[in-house]
Design an enzyme around this catalytic site. Structure first.
Site, PDB file in Angstrom:
ATOM      1  N   ALA A  13       0.860  -1.205   0.000  1.00 39.36           N
ATOM      2  CA  ALA A  13       0.000   0.000   0.000  1.00 39.36           C
ATOM      3  C   ALA A  13       0.889   1.245   0.000  1.00 39.36           C
ATOM      4  O   ALA A  13       0.712   2.166   0.799  1.00 39.36           O
ATOM      5  CB  ALA A  13      -0.956   0.005   1.187  1.00 39.36           C
ATOM      6  N   HIS A  15       2.755   4.643  -0.470  1.00 43.31           N
ATOM      7  CA  HIS A  15       2.408   6.041  -0.754  1.00 43.31           C
ATOM      8  C   HIS A  15       3.708   6.845  -0.755  1.00 43.31           C
ATOM      9  O   HIS A  15       4.812   6.277  -0.599  1.00 43.31           O
ATOM     10  CB  HIS A  15       1.405   6.576   0.271  1.00 43.31           C
ATOM     11  N   HIS A  18       6.442   6.107   1.802  1.00 42.32           N
ATOM     12  CA  HIS A  18       7.310   4.946   1.523  1.00 42.32           C
ATOM     13  C   HIS A  18       8.346   5.300   0.454  1.00 42.32           C
ATOM     14  O   HIS A  18       9.507   4.889   0.527  1.00 42.32           O
ATOM     15  CB  HIS A  18       6.494   3.762   1.005  1.00 42.32           C
ATOM     16  N   GLN A  42       1.514  -8.864  13.545  1.00 42.50           N
ATOM     17  CA  GLN A  42       1.399  -7.526  14.131  1.00 42.50           C
ATOM     18  C   GLN A  42      -0.019  -6.963  14.050  1.00 42.50           C
ATOM     19  O   GLN A  42      -0.233  -5.802  14.359  1.00 42.50           O
ATOM     20  CB  GLN A  42       2.425  -6.573  13.525  1.00 42.50           C
ATOM     21  N   SER A 165      -0.462   8.342   5.242  1.00 38.47           N
ATOM     22  CA  SER A 165      -0.672   7.017   5.834  1.00 38.47           C
ATOM     23  C   SER A 165      -1.574   6.233   4.893  1.00 38.47           C
ATOM     24  O   SER A 165      -2.441   6.821   4.225  1.00 38.47           O
ATOM     25  CB  SER A 165      -1.370   7.184   7.189  1.00 38.47           C
ATOM     26  N   ARG A 167      -3.907   4.564   5.742  1.00 39.68           N
ATOM     27  CA  ARG A 167      -5.275   4.683   6.258  1.00 39.68           C
ATOM     28  C   ARG A 167      -6.004   5.938   5.765  1.00 39.68           C
ATOM     29  O   ARG A 167      -7.231   6.015   5.881  1.00 39.68           O
ATOM     30  CB  ARG A 167      -5.248   4.739   7.788  1.00 39.68           C
TER      31      ARG A 167
HETATM   32  O1  PAF Z   1       5.885  -0.085   9.350  1.00 46.67           O
HETATM   33  C1  PAF Z   1       5.531  -1.100   8.708  1.00 46.67           C
HETATM   34  O2  PAF Z   1       5.051  -1.049   7.579  1.00 46.67           O
HETATM   35  C2  PAF Z   1       5.675  -2.464   9.363  1.00 46.67           C
HETATM   36  O3  PAF Z   1       5.461  -2.383  10.743  1.00 46.67           O
HETATM   37  C3  PAF Z   1       7.019  -3.143   9.056  1.00 46.67           C
HETATM   38  C4  PAF Z   1       8.171  -2.339   9.619  1.00 46.67           C
HETATM   39  C5  PAF Z   1       7.181  -3.294   7.554  1.00 46.67           C
HETATM   40  C6  PAF Z   1       7.056  -4.532   9.687  1.00 46.67           C
HETATM   41  O4  PAF Z   1       6.058  -5.352   9.189  1.00 46.67           O
END
Ligand code: PAF
Length: 249
Positions: A13, A15, A18, A42, A165, A167
């Site tokens: 995802a 954006h 990233h 997570q 984000s 989201r």
């Molecule tokens: O920040 C994230 O996107 C995730 O927590 C990460 C660091 C890729 C771990 O899955």
């Protein structure tokens, strides 16, 4: 000797936030690995995991255009072949974001350990947007003497000041307008001012707003060198987090 590797772990995802991490990675090395793996460990809420946006080909194109030299989307079996060797984020993993999301940071460290083992990077690049995640990863690397340098990149914001984000795509234009209150609050000079600014936006439902010591993630005291405002809350069912160094104010 192998080439150095700069690594950007993501859950896809992608954006502009990233892409800023990928561009930073490319400054560090001509070999940039971007992973895309939606890590089930997570997510404390199965619904959130199921709804997480997945677009491997779109993400791959974006990552390559920002300078990635390899985009890697491993399967669950590649990451956790012989079961899960769970890492602990300790006490700091159970406050703020960790209080809302039990086990979240343990899950982050567990996948980071595996990703680092598989990619073997020299640098790993993370955004300051998830400041508690960054803090926990840096401390875990230090405590476990993991030979990877953690590089932090400042949060990327829209022209409206809202932190980018994945989201945000769930926010309507009026929700996005309401979300600007977080940025205004983070420019306050005290926690009290932060809280009263947040209270001016009726659609914002507060989780927490604090000022923390960047070195300890604890309370600010007379030996604090750098402090940071951190805010989390909900707008129309979407949970948003943001932070800003107090010195920026
Ligand atoms: O920040 C994230 O996107 C995730 O927590 C990460 C660091 C890729 C771990 O899955």
């Amino acid at each position: 000797m192998r080439d150095s590797i700069a690594f950007v772990p993501t859950m896809g995802a992608l954006h502009d936030g990233h892409l800023a991490l990928i561009r930073r990675a490319r400054e560090l090395s001509s070999s940039v690995v971007v992973s895309i793996f939606v890590n089930p460990l997570q997510f404390e809420n199965p619904d959130d995991l199921a709804k997480y946006p997945r677009d491997i080909s779109g993400d791959t194109a974006k990552a390559l255009s920002a300078g990635a030299t390899r985009v890697w989307a491993p399967t669950y079996e590649e990451i956790y072949p012989g079961g899960i060797e769970r890492q602990s984020a300790g006490l700091i993993g159970s406050i703020f974001e960790g209080k809302e999301r039990i086990g979240h940071f343990d899950g982050v460290l567990t996948v980071i350990k595996r990703l680092f083992e598989l990619v073997d990077p020299d640098w790993a690049v993370f955004g300051e947007k998830d400041f508690q995640q960054l803090f926990i990863i840096k401390r875990w690397v230090q405590e476990n003497q993991i030979p990877v340098e953690i590089v932090a990149v400042p949060t990327v914001r829209g022209v409206d000041g809202v932190a980018l984000s994945s989201r945000n795509s769930r926010l309507s234009p009026s929700d996005l307008l309401a979300a600007q209150v977080i940025n205004r609050a983070l420019r306050s000079k005290s926690r009290e001012e932060m809280l009263s600014t947040l209270a001016t936006e009726p659609s914002f439902k507060l989780d927490y707003a604090e000022i923390i010591d960047e070195e300890t993630f604890g309370q600010v005291n007379s030996s604090t060198k750098h402090s940071r405002g951190i805010v989390a809350g909900w707008i129309n069912g979407v949970r948003l987090i943001d932070n800003m160094p107090m010195a920026e104010h």
